[in-house]
Design a protein around this motif. Sequence first.
Motif, PDB file in Angstrom:
ATOM      1  N   UNK A 347      29.907  38.981-102.682  1.00 19.62           N
ATOM      2  CA  UNK A 347      29.416  38.846-104.045  1.00 19.62           C
ATOM      3  C   UNK A 347      30.580  38.874-105.037  1.00 19.62           C
ATOM      4  N   UNK A 348      30.691  37.818-105.837  1.00 22.13           N
ATOM      5  CA  UNK A 348      31.665  37.767-106.928  1.00 22.13           C
ATOM      6  C   UNK A 348      30.913  37.895-108.237  1.00 22.13           C
ATOM      7  N   UNK A 349      31.171  38.986-108.933  1.00 22.75           N
ATOM      8  CA  UNK A 349      30.564  39.265-110.243  1.00 22.75           C
ATOM      9  C   UNK A 349      31.588  38.814-111.291  1.00 22.75           C
ATOM     10  N   UNK A 350      31.271  37.719-112.007  1.00 23.53           N
ATOM     11  CA  UNK A 350      32.201  37.169-113.000  1.00 23.53           C
ATOM     12  C   UNK A 350      31.823  37.654-114.390  1.00 23.53           C
ATOM     13  N   UNK A 351      32.711  38.420-114.986  1.00 18.59           N
ATOM     14  CA  UNK A 351      32.537  38.963-116.341  1.00 18.59           C
ATOM     15  C   UNK A 351      33.051  37.904-117.316  1.00 18.59           C
ATOM     16  N   UNK A 352      32.127  37.090-117.854  1.00 17.03           N
ATOM     17  CA  UNK A 352      32.486  35.855-118.541  1.00 17.03           C
ATOM     18  C   UNK A 352      32.671  35.999-120.047  1.00 17.03           C
ATOM     19  N   UNK A 353      32.220  37.090-120.625  1.00 19.66           N
ATOM     20  CA  UNK A 353      32.416  37.259-122.067  1.00 19.66           C
ATOM     21  C   UNK A 353      32.610  38.720-122.393  1.00 19.66           C
ATOM     22  N   UNK A 354      33.253  38.971-123.510  1.00 25.04           N
ATOM     23  CA  UNK A 354      33.456  40.324-124.009  1.00 25.04           C
ATOM     24  C   UNK A 354      33.841  40.212-125.475  1.00 25.04           C
ATOM     25  N   UNK A 355      34.316  41.301-126.044  1.00 27.73           N
ATOM     26  CA  UNK A 355      34.725  41.278-127.444  1.00 27.73           C
ATOM     27  C   UNK A 355      35.864  40.307-127.681  1.00 27.73           C
ATOM     28  N   UNK A 356      36.721  40.146-126.687  1.00 27.48           N
ATOM     29  CA  UNK A 356      37.968  39.418-126.864  1.00 27.48           C
ATOM     30  C   UNK A 356      37.933  37.984-126.364  1.00 27.48           C
ATOM     31  N   UNK A 357      36.799  37.522-125.834  1.00 35.54           N
ATOM     32  CA  UNK A 357      36.776  36.147-125.374  1.00 35.54           C
ATOM     33  C   UNK A 357      35.467  35.731-124.740  1.00 35.54           C
ATOM     34  N   UNK A 358      35.105  34.468-124.914  1.00 34.34           N
ATOM     35  CA  UNK A 358      33.977  33.827-124.231  1.00 34.34           C
ATOM     36  C   UNK A 358      34.562  32.725-123.362  1.00 34.34           C
ATOM     37  N   UNK A 359      34.273  32.736-122.064  1.00 35.52           N
ATOM     38  CA  UNK A 359      35.042  31.913-121.126  1.00 35.52           C
ATOM     39  C   UNK A 359      34.249  30.867-120.353  1.00 35.52           C
ATOM     40  N   UNK A 360      33.046  30.515-120.808  1.00 40.91           N
ATOM     41  CA  UNK A 360      32.260  29.502-120.105  1.00 40.91           C
ATOM     42  C   UNK A 360      31.665  28.526-121.108  1.00 40.91           C
ATOM     43  N   UNK A 361      31.898  27.250-120.864  1.00 43.64           N
ATOM     44  CA  UNK A 361      31.327  26.219-121.729  1.00 43.64           C
ATOM     45  C   UNK A 361      29.802  26.254-121.668  1.00 43.64           C
ATOM     46  N   UNK A 362      29.180  26.315-122.836  1.00 44.68           N
ATOM     47  CA  UNK A 362      27.730  26.181-122.967  1.00 44.68           C
ATOM     48  C   UNK A 362      27.533  24.963-123.866  1.00 44.68           C
ATOM     49  N   UNK A 363      27.249  23.794-123.291  1.00 47.87           N
ATOM     50  CA  UNK A 363      27.287  22.553-124.069  1.00 47.87           C
ATOM     51  C   UNK A 363      26.444  22.559-125.340  1.00 47.87           C
ATOM     52  N   UNK A 364      25.286  23.195-125.324  1.00 42.26           N
ATOM     53  CA  UNK A 364      24.436  23.175-126.520  1.00 42.26           C
ATOM     54  C   UNK A 364      24.916  24.144-127.592  1.00 42.26           C
ATOM     55  N   UNK A 365      25.856  25.031-127.245  1.00 46.86           N
ATOM     56  CA  UNK A 365      26.437  25.978-128.203  1.00 46.86           C
ATOM     57  C   UNK A 365      27.962  25.878-128.115  1.00 46.86           C
ATOM     58  N   UNK A 366      28.526  24.762-128.585  1.00 49.66           N
ATOM     59  CA  UNK A 366      29.963  24.522-128.402  1.00 49.66           C
ATOM     60  C   UNK A 366      30.853  25.542-129.097  1.00 49.66           C
ATOM     61  N   UNK A 367      30.319  26.223-130.128  1.00 52.65           N
ATOM     62  CA  UNK A 367      31.118  27.217-130.842  1.00 52.65           C
ATOM     63  C   UNK A 367      31.552  28.366-129.946  1.00 52.65           C
ATOM     64  N   UNK A 368      30.810  28.625-128.893  1.00 53.83           N
ATOM     65  CA  UNK A 368      31.156  29.739-128.006  1.00 53.83           C
ATOM     66  C   UNK A 368      32.550  29.579-127.420  1.00 53.83           C
ATOM     67  N   UNK A 369      32.938  28.334-127.130  1.00 55.18           N
ATOM     68  CA  UNK A 369      34.299  28.115-126.628  1.00 55.18           C
ATOM     69  C   UNK A 369      35.231  27.601-127.704  1.00 55.18           C
ATOM     70  N   UNK A 370      34.705  26.858-128.678  1.00 51.33           N
ATOM     71  CA  UNK A 370      35.569  26.391-129.766  1.00 51.33           C
ATOM     72  C   UNK A 370      36.142  27.557-130.561  1.00 51.33           C
ATOM     73  N   UNK A 371      35.338  28.597-130.744  1.00 54.55           N
ATOM     74  CA  UNK A 371      35.764  29.788-131.485  1.00 54.55           C
ATOM     75  C   UNK A 371      36.037  30.950-130.523  1.00 54.55           C
ATOM     76  N   UNK A 372      35.101  31.208-129.627  1.00 53.92           N
ATOM     77  CA  UNK A 372      35.124  32.415-128.810  1.00 53.92           C
ATOM     78  C   UNK A 372      36.162  32.439-127.719  1.00 53.92           C
ATOM     79  N   UNK A 373      36.759  31.304-127.389  1.00 59.00           N
ATOM     80  CA  UNK A 373      37.810  31.310-126.351  1.00 59.00           C
ATOM     81  C   UNK A 373      39.206  31.250-126.957  1.00 59.00           C
ATOM     82  N   UNK A 374      39.284  31.209-128.295  1.00 55.48           N
ATOM     83  CA  UNK A 374      40.581  31.026-128.967  1.00 55.48           C
ATOM     84  C   UNK A 374      40.949  32.300-129.721  1.00 55.48           C
ATOM     85  N   UNK A 375      42.172  32.797-129.477  1.00 50.63           N
ATOM     86  CA  UNK A 375      42.689  33.948-130.219  1.00 50.63           C
ATOM     87  C   UNK A 375      43.989  33.539-130.897  1.00 50.63           C
ATOM     88  N   UNK A 376      44.103  33.837-132.184  1.00 52.37           N
ATOM     89  CA  UNK A 376      45.353  33.586-132.887  1.00 52.37           C
ATOM     90  C   UNK A 376      45.397  34.375-134.182  1.00 52.37           C
TER      91      UNK A 376
END
Length: 840
Positions: A347-376
């Motif tokens: 069993x691989x339990x993948x922790x895909x999101x947290x306070x510091x990042x969202x790491x899986x493309x959800x096509x109907x909610x593109x902001x999750x990766x456009x904003x949530x995967x970028x830190x600067x």
Amino acid sequence: MSYNFLKSSMSTVMVLVLTVFGAISVDAQEIHRKIEVKWTMEDGNLGKENPVSKFVIYNTSKEDVSCKNWSLWFNFMRGINVNSVDKKFKIAHRNGDLYQLSFVDGNLTLPASGSIEVSFRTNGTLPNFTDAPAGLYITYDDSTQINAHPVIYNTINKEYTLGEKLNILAAQYDLNRLHESSDVQKIIPSPSALQQGEGFYTISSKSTLWTNPSFEKEGIYLRKFLKETSGITLSPKKQDKKSAGIKILQNVSLREEAYELLIDNKGITIFAAAAKGAFYAIQSLKSLLPAQYWNADLEKIEIPAVGIKDQPRYGYRGLMLDVARNFHSKETVKRIIDLMAMYKLNTLHLHLNDDEGWRLEIPSLPELTEVGSVRNAFYADGNSLQPSYGSGANPQTKLYYSVNDFKEILEHAQKNHIQVIPELETPGHARAAIKSMEARYRKFMKLGNREEAEKYLLNDKADQSEYFSAQSWNDNVMNVAKPSVYRFISKVLDELKGMYQEAGIPLEKVHLGGDEVPRGAWEKSPEITRLRDSLNFSSVNQLWPYYINKIADLCKLKGLKLAGWEEMGMVNNGNGMVTNPALVNQDIQVDVWNNLIGGGQEDLAYHLANAGYKVVYTSASNFYFDIAWKNTFNEPGHTWAGFTNVKKSYSFLPENYFLNVFTNNFGDKLTDGLLANKVKLTDEGKRNIIGVKGAAWTEKILNNERLEHMLFPRVIALAERAWAPKPIWETGTNFNETAFLKDYAGFMKKLGIQELQKLNTLNGGYLYRLPALGLRVYEESLICNVEYPGFDIYYTSDGTVPNLQSKKYTQIIPLDRAKTYRFSVITKDGKVGDIITLKF
């Protein structure tokens, strides 16, 4: 930005070089090009409570630099006492682990080729180099443009005295001796029953293979392994079941993951009911195959004769990988999957999101990766997240899995009989999702579409609640009164199900987090108040089981089983979190990590299992692989749960945890009677411990090299405890240390002499942690050993750095106190362990 970690001897500077990508035009002063920053500890403060450390800011130019109108930003996981800073400076906590250092004295100047020091006191302790500040950058207050510029930065490693070094090395020497006795374990993980036969079976190009039609893929897998590993191509001749030398046969009376393996001088026979069992039998064959047969081009290999009947102790044998805090690529995940499969984890339990990042493309909610995967550093515009864990000023791109990436991971896992359980962290640890949906809200509000803007909004704009999370966030909790929260979770789950379906793999279970919602959240939210009043709740504490019920019902509607962290089975009735028997009928799997000795929750896993919850025991004390191996400054990792080496992982007793606990997590002897009244497992509770799992949180794990160093070989000890039958030393009321040490020695010999040597060649080689060197001064001689056998020590006596051409340690070294000795473990392919320098 790139990171280059250079760690060798205890006296070597570890430099973090920050390289600018896409630099922005700057203020004319260009101060960031003129300064370098060093962080160091005040003398005597390392390991002390609330220590003092400091930045030294160097002016590398030949002209004075004004300290007016610019700030130095940095990430620091330890809290800072901002009142401890000299009044000429100001350190402000912005959020999470981000701090801003500014200059209050407008007349302060950095003299040409000079420096200034900024000292501050840290809350807690600073035990090792990975606690140092990271990701430093400068911003200019009077710039007409958004600006942020990385600076050259380094930290100074701890230099131990000779006496301190010798004490550390002597303690390691004594620990290393534990593997000197006992026979080598035959297979990792240990099978249920093994009988040693006589002789061996020879595999060559003349050997033939017959498989039951149900096991055709396993037959292909075995052929490929032998060809790629030992250069042997099994005969393509079609043989009947009777005459084939290697057979994979079906026995439907066995359990799904069980197998029987019979090897004699006539051949190899595998019996299994299902493909999983046949696959695990092949893993045992691989474990039986000596390391010298790997990465070779041979005409024949010899497999020792054995008779094995085997099945796993637990049905859930897992590893949690956090890819949210610091992202790890699909290639890295696939490498980990390969080793998980080799040691029968499923069993691989993948922790895909947290306070510091969202790491899986959800096509109907593109902001999750456009904003949530970028830190600067430009996060104030709401189109990215702030820097965290040393991520630095400038954005990094594509730090998430596309739909195709994720499907590729799923398909690779399925080939290796590993289930991937995705984790959507809710309602706490959700800042990346919250900020992403805020960006979506703003986008649709600009278009005049309020309904769409609010459709997936996760927070109450009027919420004035004040809280401080475990990772120092004040805005990371979803507002569970909002229908849009459940709409959001439902949408993400639907898209996840779609990805699994496209990969041809059913999504059966999802993990919805549920941990560490901080005290104070929801207290001052108008929407929460309205919900409380409508439900006649007297406290926000009652909203917790309300929320868990809501998401459990949502999962049921989608045909999914719900998993979560331990708090899903708990409730706060006003005196802290306790077991909540009211939710047992929701059939929630709870992953229980909190068993820290002295923390008061040592028996939490047993409370929940006895109450009826299905428990996956995820022991922080034994199986948190982000925890440092030992208490030295150059050892990476967290230390809040103590220290965890292979022995500590191997010694975990899932159903009798307290039997071999004699010290707290930091090695201090326990107060008499501390654990006497702790709850023990009932018979029903034992049936509810459905598995064990390790976890790797990645706040301090920035790259693949560090990840593999932290995971391996400790994951192999996890696999032993997850698969192997209950050992004799897990039973009774008195710990059988003699039996334990005998088994541990056999395991370590197999690990060092065989398994880790195989990892040198598999997938191009794994970057596992090399064994620590132990050393004692005895009667004016130096005696050495290694943490796990099968590795060579090289040394010099002239102060030069040892390499493969240096002297190999083979016998006691007469001590010459006029010489400077340097020691290191070095592998045949040139991997170098810590370099130990002894100047007498």
